[in-house]
Scaffold this motif. Sequence first.
Motif, PDB file in Angstrom:
ATOM      1  N   ASP A 144      63.095  34.995  52.510  1.00 34.16           N
ATOM      2  CA  ASP A 144      64.540  35.041  52.254  1.00 34.16           C
ATOM      3  C   ASP A 144      65.258  34.643  53.530  1.00 34.16           C
ATOM      4  O   ASP A 144      64.910  35.102  54.623  1.00 34.16           O
ATOM      5  N   GLY A 145      66.293  33.790  53.406  1.00 35.84           N
ATOM      6  CA  GLY A 145      66.982  33.284  54.577  1.00 35.84           C
ATOM      7  C   GLY A 145      66.185  32.168  55.238  1.00 35.84           C
ATOM      8  O   GLY A 145      65.301  31.564  54.635  1.00 35.84           O
ATOM      9  N   ASP A 146      66.492  31.901  56.509  1.00 38.81           N
ATOM     10  CA  ASP A 146      65.743  30.873  57.238  1.00 38.81           C
ATOM     11  C   ASP A 146      65.798  31.129  58.734  1.00 38.81           C
ATOM     12  O   ASP A 146      66.614  31.912  59.226  1.00 38.81           O
ATOM     13  N   GLY A 198      62.650  27.859  55.726  1.00 44.23           N
ATOM     14  CA  GLY A 198      63.214  28.726  54.704  1.00 44.23           C
ATOM     15  C   GLY A 198      62.139  29.157  53.732  1.00 44.23           C
ATOM     16  O   GLY A 198      60.940  29.111  54.054  1.00 44.23           O
ATOM     17  N   GLY A 215      68.640  31.089  62.154  1.00 45.06           N
ATOM     18  CA  GLY A 215      68.917  29.878  61.388  1.00 45.06           C
ATOM     19  C   GLY A 215      70.314  29.883  60.808  1.00 45.06           C
ATOM     20  O   GLY A 215      71.265  30.392  61.407  1.00 45.06           O
ATOM     21  N   ARG A 216      70.441  29.340  59.596  1.00 42.00           N
ATOM     22  CA  ARG A 216      71.754  29.228  58.949  1.00 42.00           C
ATOM     23  C   ARG A 216      72.139  30.502  58.223  1.00 42.00           C
ATOM     24  O   ARG A 216      73.301  30.698  57.879  1.00 42.00           O
ATOM     25  N   SER A 217      71.180  31.374  57.966  1.00 41.18           N
ATOM     26  CA  SER A 217      71.449  32.636  57.270  1.00 41.18           C
ATOM     27  C   SER A 217      71.663  33.759  58.287  1.00 41.18           C
ATOM     28  O   SER A 217      71.163  33.681  59.422  1.00 41.18           O
ATOM     29  N   ARG A 273      65.271  28.887  62.634  1.00 43.10           N
ATOM     30  CA  ARG A 273      65.311  27.563  63.250  1.00 43.10           C
ATOM     31  C   ARG A 273      64.153  27.419  64.234  1.00 43.10           C
ATOM     32  O   ARG A 273      63.836  28.355  64.975  1.00 43.10           O
ATOM     33  N   ILE A 305      58.526  32.645  55.509  1.00 43.80           N
ATOM     34  CA  ILE A 305      59.866  33.144  55.215  1.00 43.80           C
ATOM     35  C   ILE A 305      60.026  33.315  53.707  1.00 43.80           C
ATOM     36  O   ILE A 305      59.711  32.408  52.926  1.00 43.80           O
ATOM     37  N   ALA A 332      66.775  36.897  58.336  1.00 45.36           N
ATOM     38  CA  ALA A 332      65.597  36.269  57.737  1.00 45.36           C
ATOM     39  C   ALA A 332      64.561  37.342  57.445  1.00 45.36           C
ATOM     40  O   ALA A 332      64.318  38.232  58.266  1.00 45.36           O
ATOM     41  N   GLU A 366      58.343  22.719  57.117  1.00 42.11           N
ATOM     42  CA  GLU A 366      59.493  23.039  56.291  1.00 42.11           C
ATOM     43  C   GLU A 366      59.108  23.031  54.814  1.00 42.11           C
ATOM     44  O   GLU A 366      58.146  22.378  54.404  1.00 42.11           O
ATOM     45  N   TYR A 412      64.384  23.780  60.099  1.00 38.39           N
ATOM     46  CA  TYR A 412      64.563  25.124  59.576  1.00 38.39           C
ATOM     47  C   TYR A 412      63.409  25.489  58.663  1.00 38.39           C
ATOM     48  O   TYR A 412      62.958  24.676  57.842  1.00 38.39           O
TER      49      TYR A 412
END
Length: 306
Positions: free
Chosen positions: A79-81, A95, A117-119, A83, A77, A122, A146, A93
């Motif tokens: 940019d972003g993430d 990232g 994920g949280r973003s 799960r 990854i 990705a 991670e 996650y």
Amino acid sequence: MNARDGLQRPVDAGPRRVSLRTRGHMHGPITRLMSPSDLGHTLKPFVFLDLFDIDLHDPRGGFSIHPHSGLATITVIVDGDLRFDDPADGTGYIGFGGFEWMRAGGGVWHGKELSGGRSPRAKGFQLWIALPPALEQATVESQYVEAPQVPTTGPAHVILGSYGGVRSPARSPDGVTYLLVRLAAGTSWTFVPPEGQTVAWMAVASGRLVGEASAETGQMALFDPSSQSIALEAGAEEDVVFVIGSAVPHAHELHLGNYSVHTSAAALEKGEANIERLRKLLIAAGDRRQGDGGSIPVFTGEAGGE
């Protein structure tokens, strides 16, 4: 700034020449930069590379369930993430700097083990490497690593292999190095391939490299086979993020199936037969979705359906 990260072995004089630049072929949110049927023959054991920018929160997005044998996949990854929710590795996650390593070996079905994920989106690279005969029929293994567990040296995260005195936690075969690099605007860095790793390439996720080894966002560059170092310089406007790989040349011809890469026709036949066996078991296993996240663990046909 010019960092060699302690790698001071002698290299050939002169700059390492770029032999080819490509932007590949775009299919929606995915750009295919290399496949086993084209540049994979030149860069083996590196045989496939996608640059993706996806929204896995959308159930219509991402990848479908599909099989592999004879190879390993590495998802990085930039940019972003994303799960992961895995019966063996738990939940977390991936990232920037994190990765998924999956050795398909004798056969596996996967494609939904990562979810949104949280973003919102990705962006990253998926790479395939061809495995040597001793591993192309091996048992399947997966690792979700991670970012804090990925060692760094200078501007580089060490995804596969060893570099600058640190080793990746990925259980990858010897003779392969794969780095994720964030180079600050206007700075330079030199990649010194480990001994015997004469295959080399890089691909840029964002920003621009200038000089002899110039490349822009979305480009992949191949280098002439050599033990020479590679001098890299970021443009003055912005940081540049790229991946770079080197390897000892793969000594075997590529025998290709739709999703398989093997070293012989017999090994390919065995891998594809196992994939078909697993397909029937996968259908019988039914819905294997994990929780609300929508991830589906890789399927190897072993106890527990993992």
